[in-house]
Write a protein that holds these residues in place. Sequence first.
Motif, PDB file in Angstrom:
ATOM      1  N   HIS A  70     -19.624  10.799  38.123  1.00  0.00           N
ATOM      2  CA  HIS A  70     -19.681  11.423  39.442  1.00  0.00           C
ATOM      3  C   HIS A  70     -20.799  10.896  40.329  1.00  0.00           C
ATOM      4  O   HIS A  70     -21.048  11.451  41.403  1.00  0.00           O
ATOM      5  N   SER A  71     -21.494   9.829  39.890  1.00  0.00           N
ATOM      6  CA  SER A  71     -22.587   9.283  40.706  1.00  0.00           C
ATOM      7  C   SER A  71     -22.913   7.868  40.239  1.00  0.00           C
ATOM      8  O   SER A  71     -22.303   7.356  39.305  1.00  0.00           O
ATOM      9  N   ASP A  72     -23.907   7.265  40.893  1.00  0.00           N
ATOM     10  CA  ASP A  72     -24.385   5.927  40.520  1.00  0.00           C
ATOM     11  C   ASP A  72     -25.604   6.001  39.607  1.00  0.00           C
ATOM     12  O   ASP A  72     -26.258   4.996  39.363  1.00  0.00           O
ATOM     13  N   ILE A  73     -25.926   7.177  39.116  1.00  0.00           N
ATOM     14  CA  ILE A  73     -27.097   7.374  38.268  1.00  0.00           C
ATOM     15  C   ILE A  73     -26.896   6.686  36.923  1.00  0.00           C
ATOM     16  O   ILE A  73     -25.816   6.724  36.346  1.00  0.00           O
ATOM     17  N   THR A  74     -27.962   6.059  36.427  1.00  0.00           N
ATOM     18  CA  THR A  74     -27.954   5.433  35.115  1.00  0.00           C
ATOM     19  C   THR A  74     -28.664   6.354  34.126  1.00  0.00           C
ATOM     20  O   THR A  74     -29.796   6.757  34.359  1.00  0.00           O
ATOM     21  N   VAL A  75     -27.979   6.679  33.037  1.00  0.00           N
ATOM     22  CA  VAL A  75     -28.604   7.466  31.970  1.00  0.00           C
ATOM     23  C   VAL A  75     -29.333   6.479  31.073  1.00  0.00           C
ATOM     24  O   VAL A  75     -28.727   5.657  30.403  1.00  0.00           O
ATOM     25  N   VAL A  76     -30.654   6.540  31.086  1.00  0.00           N
ATOM     26  CA  VAL A  76     -31.487   5.593  30.356  1.00  0.00           C
ATOM     27  C   VAL A  76     -31.584   5.974  28.885  1.00  0.00           C
ATOM     28  O   VAL A  76     -31.531   5.123  28.007  1.00  0.00           O
ATOM     29  N   GLN A  77     -31.716   7.274  28.617  1.00  0.00           N
ATOM     30  CA  GLN A  77     -31.951   7.714  27.248  1.00  0.00           C
ATOM     31  C   GLN A  77     -31.455   9.143  27.062  1.00  0.00           C
ATOM     32  O   GLN A  77     -31.518   9.959  27.976  1.00  0.00           O
ATOM     33  N   THR A  78     -30.972   9.413  25.859  1.00  0.00           N
ATOM     34  CA  THR A  78     -30.606  10.766  25.467  1.00  0.00           C
ATOM     35  C   THR A  78     -31.291  11.062  24.143  1.00  0.00           C
ATOM     36  O   THR A  78     -31.046  10.373  23.152  1.00  0.00           O
TER      37      THR A  78
END
Length: 104
Positions: A70-78
Amino acid sequence: MLKITGKQKRFLRSKANTLTPIFSVGKNGLAQAWVDEVILALSKRELVKISLQQSADESATDVADFIQTHSDITVVQTIGRTLVLFLPAQEDKYKRISVELAKI
């Protein structure tokens, strides 16, 4: 979503190490309005942490998938119930981390 190398991810994770989560996902679940608020915060900070409350029905991978679709956000770490998110700022005065990231 931005393509980030492994070295750049390590840099972002090190920057996020001292951050505290500023958003949380609870029993109300996920919505586009919530993602828009996260984008607004990222436009000034570039790097934020979010956490999942114990009452949240979603898992961390569900939240990461929802954010990335739903966006251009990058998930770096979980890690566990905490996610680290990155989005380069559009305004020059807020570009701190993305400038350092480009040098790597």
